[in-house]
Motif scaffolding. Structure first.
Motif, PDB file in Angstrom:
ATOM      1  N   THR A 160       0.816  -1.122  -0.130  1.00 37.49           N
ATOM      2  CA  THR A 160      -0.080   0.072   0.033  1.00 37.49           C
ATOM      3  C   THR A 160       1.081   1.276  -0.040  1.00 37.49           C
ATOM      4  O   THR A 160       1.873   1.254   0.840  1.00 37.49           O
ATOM      5  N   PHE A 161       0.748   2.278  -1.052  1.00 35.38           N
ATOM      6  CA  PHE A 161       1.510   3.375  -1.084  1.00 35.38           C
ATOM      7  C   PHE A 161       0.696   4.494  -1.450  1.00 35.38           C
ATOM      8  O   PHE A 161      -0.328   4.440  -1.965  1.00 35.38           O
ATOM      9  N   ALA A 162       1.291   5.880  -0.940  1.00 35.16           N
ATOM     10  CA  ALA A 162       0.839   6.901  -1.220  1.00 35.16           C
ATOM     11  C   ALA A 162       1.233   7.636  -2.477  1.00 35.16           C
ATOM     12  O   ALA A 162       2.483   7.152  -3.106  1.00 35.16           O
ATOM     13  N   VAL A 163       0.395   8.174  -3.304  1.00 34.87           N
ATOM     14  CA  VAL A 163       0.764   8.569  -4.649  1.00 34.87           C
ATOM     15  C   VAL A 163       0.599  10.227  -4.455  1.00 34.87           C
ATOM     16  O   VAL A 163      -0.006  10.923  -3.681  1.00 34.87           O
ATOM     17  N   SER A 164       1.434  10.700  -5.018  1.00 40.07           N
ATOM     18  CA  SER A 164       1.376  12.518  -5.244  1.00 40.07           C
ATOM     19  C   SER A 164       0.410  12.784  -5.849  1.00 40.07           C
ATOM     20  O   SER A 164      -0.448  12.082  -6.810  1.00 40.07           O
ATOM     21  N   PRO A 165      -0.107  14.087  -5.911  1.00 42.12           N
ATOM     22  CA  PRO A 165      -1.623  14.839  -5.992  1.00 42.12           C
ATOM     23  C   PRO A 165      -1.372  15.008  -7.905  1.00 42.12           C
ATOM     24  O   PRO A 165      -2.264  14.916  -8.584  1.00 42.12           O
ATOM     25  N   GLN A 166      -0.112  14.792  -8.505  1.00 44.12           N
ATOM     26  CA  GLN A 166       0.055  15.121  -9.898  1.00 44.12           C
ATOM     27  C   GLN A 166      -0.090  13.915 -10.729  1.00 44.12           C
ATOM     28  O   GLN A 166      -0.083  13.878 -11.991  1.00 44.12           O
ATOM     29  N   THR A 167      -0.009  12.732 -10.005  1.00 41.06           N
ATOM     30  CA  THR A 167      -0.241  11.635 -10.757  1.00 41.06           C
ATOM     31  C   THR A 167      -1.727  11.239 -11.226  1.00 41.06           C
ATOM     32  O   THR A 167      -2.395  11.897 -10.505  1.00 41.06           O
ATOM     33  N   GLY A 168      -1.835  10.383 -12.123  1.00 43.00           N
ATOM     34  CA  GLY A 168      -3.113   9.990 -12.604  1.00 43.00           C
ATOM     35  C   GLY A 168      -4.071   9.607 -11.146  1.00 43.00           C
ATOM     36  O   GLY A 168      -4.986  10.011 -11.360  1.00 43.00           O
ATOM     37  N   LEU A 169      -3.205   8.543 -10.665  1.00 46.10           N
ATOM     38  CA  LEU A 169      -4.092   8.217  -9.415  1.00 46.10           C
ATOM     39  C   LEU A 169      -4.537   9.344  -8.415  1.00 46.10           C
ATOM     40  O   LEU A 169      -5.656   9.273  -7.704  1.00 46.10           O
ATOM     41  N   GLY A 170      -3.349  10.170  -8.296  1.00 45.12           N
ATOM     42  CA  GLY A 170      -3.827  11.289  -7.273  1.00 45.12           C
ATOM     43  C   GLY A 170      -4.883  12.141  -7.737  1.00 45.12           C
ATOM     44  O   GLY A 170      -5.518  12.939  -6.815  1.00 45.12           O
ATOM     45  N   ARG A 171      -4.848  12.398  -9.097  1.00 47.91           N
ATOM     46  CA  ARG A 171      -5.947  13.211  -9.498  1.00 47.91           C
ATOM     47  C   ARG A 171      -7.192  12.742  -9.376  1.00 47.91           C
ATOM     48  O   ARG A 171      -8.245  13.284  -9.121  1.00 47.91           O
ATOM     49  N   LEU A 172      -7.355  11.329  -9.675  1.00 53.10           N
ATOM     50  CA  LEU A 172      -8.505  10.629  -9.566  1.00 53.10           C
ATOM     51  C   LEU A 172      -9.055  10.592  -8.206  1.00 53.10           C
ATOM     52  O   LEU A 172     -10.118  10.934  -7.675  1.00 53.10           O
ATOM     53  N   ALA A 173      -8.066  10.263  -7.130  1.00 51.40           N
ATOM     54  CA  ALA A 173      -8.632  10.515  -5.634  1.00 51.40           C
ATOM     55  C   ALA A 173      -9.108  11.643  -5.239  1.00 51.40           C
ATOM     56  O   ALA A 173     -10.116  12.023  -4.500  1.00 51.40           O
ATOM     57  N   ALA A 174      -8.433  12.893  -5.770  1.00 52.90           N
ATOM     58  CA  ALA A 174      -8.909  14.126  -5.481  1.00 52.90           C
ATOM     59  C   ALA A 174     -10.437  14.629  -6.202  1.00 52.90           C
ATOM     60  O   ALA A 174     -11.028  15.274  -5.425  1.00 52.90           O
ATOM     61  N   GLY A 175     -10.473  14.102  -7.461  1.00 51.75           N
ATOM     62  CA  GLY A 175     -11.801  14.772  -8.075  1.00 51.75           C
ATOM     63  C   GLY A 175     -12.776  13.485  -8.410  1.00 51.75           C
ATOM     64  O   GLY A 175     -13.920  13.888  -8.814  1.00 51.75           O
ATOM     65  N   GLY A 177     -13.012  11.602 -10.655  1.00 46.06           N
ATOM     66  CA  GLY A 177     -13.396  11.839 -12.043  1.00 46.06           C
ATOM     67  C   GLY A 177     -12.341  10.596 -12.932  1.00 46.06           C
ATOM     68  O   GLY A 177     -11.213  10.600 -12.412  1.00 46.06           O
ATOM     69  N   ILE A 178     -12.614  10.595 -14.052  1.00 42.59           N
ATOM     70  CA  ILE A 178     -12.070   9.862 -14.972  1.00 42.59           C
ATOM     71  C   ILE A 178     -10.633  10.743 -15.605  1.00 42.59           C
ATOM     72  O   ILE A 178     -10.717  11.979 -15.455  1.00 42.59           O
ATOM     73  N   VAL A 179      -9.378   9.953 -15.286  1.00 38.61           N
ATOM     74  CA  VAL A 179      -8.329  10.743 -15.677  1.00 38.61           C
ATOM     75  C   VAL A 179      -7.592   9.906 -16.915  1.00 38.61           C
ATOM     76  O   VAL A 179      -7.386   8.846 -16.656  1.00 38.61           O
ATOM     77  N   MET A 214     -13.639   3.863  -9.146  1.00 35.89           N
ATOM     78  CA  MET A 214     -14.544   2.937  -8.657  1.00 35.89           C
ATOM     79  C   MET A 214     -15.539   3.526  -7.752  1.00 35.89           C
ATOM     80  O   MET A 214     -14.782   3.490  -6.410  1.00 35.89           O
ATOM     81  N   MET A 215     -16.484   3.671  -7.858  1.00 32.39           N
ATOM     82  CA  MET A 215     -17.787   4.193  -6.757  1.00 32.39           C
ATOM     83  C   MET A 215     -18.481   3.183  -6.186  1.00 32.39           C
ATOM     84  O   MET A 215     -19.259   2.579  -6.851  1.00 32.39           O
TER      85      MET A 215
END
Length: 267
Positions: A160-175, A177-179, A214-215
């Motif tokens: 389990t790892f943390a991703v930065s806000p600029q990555t695709g996963l980071g943007r997905l977690a924030a919004g 939405g599809i990235v 995935m919601m």
């Protein structure tokens, strides 16, 4: 004879497709991209004056071309024929996914492998990952399909790892939405020292990428990601299709949890 019309590579692809192989299976065997397989098939349909897989099989078996097919319309016919066959494949695949989920009896690994397999084939992608979401931009790869060994080993080592806000996963977690990223090497983050982007590009060999949230109700439970190893951005049609598979993944996960809970409560 067809071997006088088609190149050896085209003959190989035509034969494999006519006997029922998918774009993904053919691409994997020949070491090319699924999109390249489709490009070859469009050329094959045009050269042989066929408009269906059945006609292709007949031509490869020695039948003569249909005299009603006009050469100046061959490109249009070949494209429409492939598009129709792909639409039928999508309907069949989604129906098969629902059947697998309904009969899975909680065997989530089998179900997710099937869902990812169908998604990769229909979206013409090389590999896919289903990430579980643990909150605070933390993810873990729970299911994979077609992933290069080096990238799989890297993900296994991370857990389990943390991703930065600029990555695709980071943007997905924030919004939530599809990235979609046309080229993972073209973004500024690639030129930094982000470990996930480095691993995606170098260990995975990925170029174009799309992540689908995935919601479960309004809660983010994971990310459904697929990757192409050449620069070929995902179309809206491919993204919509990937969303369907992501939604089915959530249903499968919910079913598995429900079955586990029922079994745990059984005396």
């Amino acid at each position: 004879m067809t071997h006088d019309i088609l190149s050896p590579r085209e003959t190989e692809i035509a034969s494999a497709y006519a006997r029922g192989d998918t774009y993904q299976a053919i691409a994997g065997r020949l070491g090319i991209a699924p999109s390249t397989v489709r490009t070859h098939l469009a050329t094959i349909y045009r050269k042989l004056d066929v408009s269906s897989k059945l006609e292709l099989h007949a031509r490869l078996s020695g039948a003569s071309p249909d005299p009603e097919v006009r050469t100046d319309h061959a490109a249009i016919v070949s494209e429409l024929a492939l598009s129709l066959e792909e639409a039928l494949r999508r309907e069949k695949a989604l129906g098969e996914v629902l059947r697998i989920i309904s009969r899975s009896d909680g065997e989530i690994d089998k179900v997710m492998s099937a869902i990812l397999g169908f998604a990769l084939d229909l979206c013409e992608a090389e590999f896919g990952i289903l990430f579980d979401y643990h909150g605070d931009r933390r993810f873990s790869a729970s299911h994979i399909r077609g992933i290069p060994d080096a990238f799989r080993d890297w993900l296994d080592a991370q857990g389990t790892f943390a991703v930065s806000p600029q990555t695709g996963l980071g943007r997905l977690a924030a919004g939530h939405g599809i990235v979609a990223i046309p080229d993972v090497r073209a973004e500024e983050i690639f030129h930094g020292d982000d470990p996930l982007r480095y691993a995606t590009a170098f260990h995975g060999g990925a170029r174009s990428f799309v992540a689908i949230p995935m919601m479960s109700s309004d809660r983010l439970v994971g990310a459904f990601t697929i990757y192409r190893q050449n620069v070929r951005p995902f179309t809206e049609q491919a993204t919509t299709l990937a969303q369907c598979f992501a939604d089915q993944s959530v249903i499968a996960l919910d079913n598995a949890r429900m079955i586990s809970a029922l079994r745990a409560g059984t005396p």
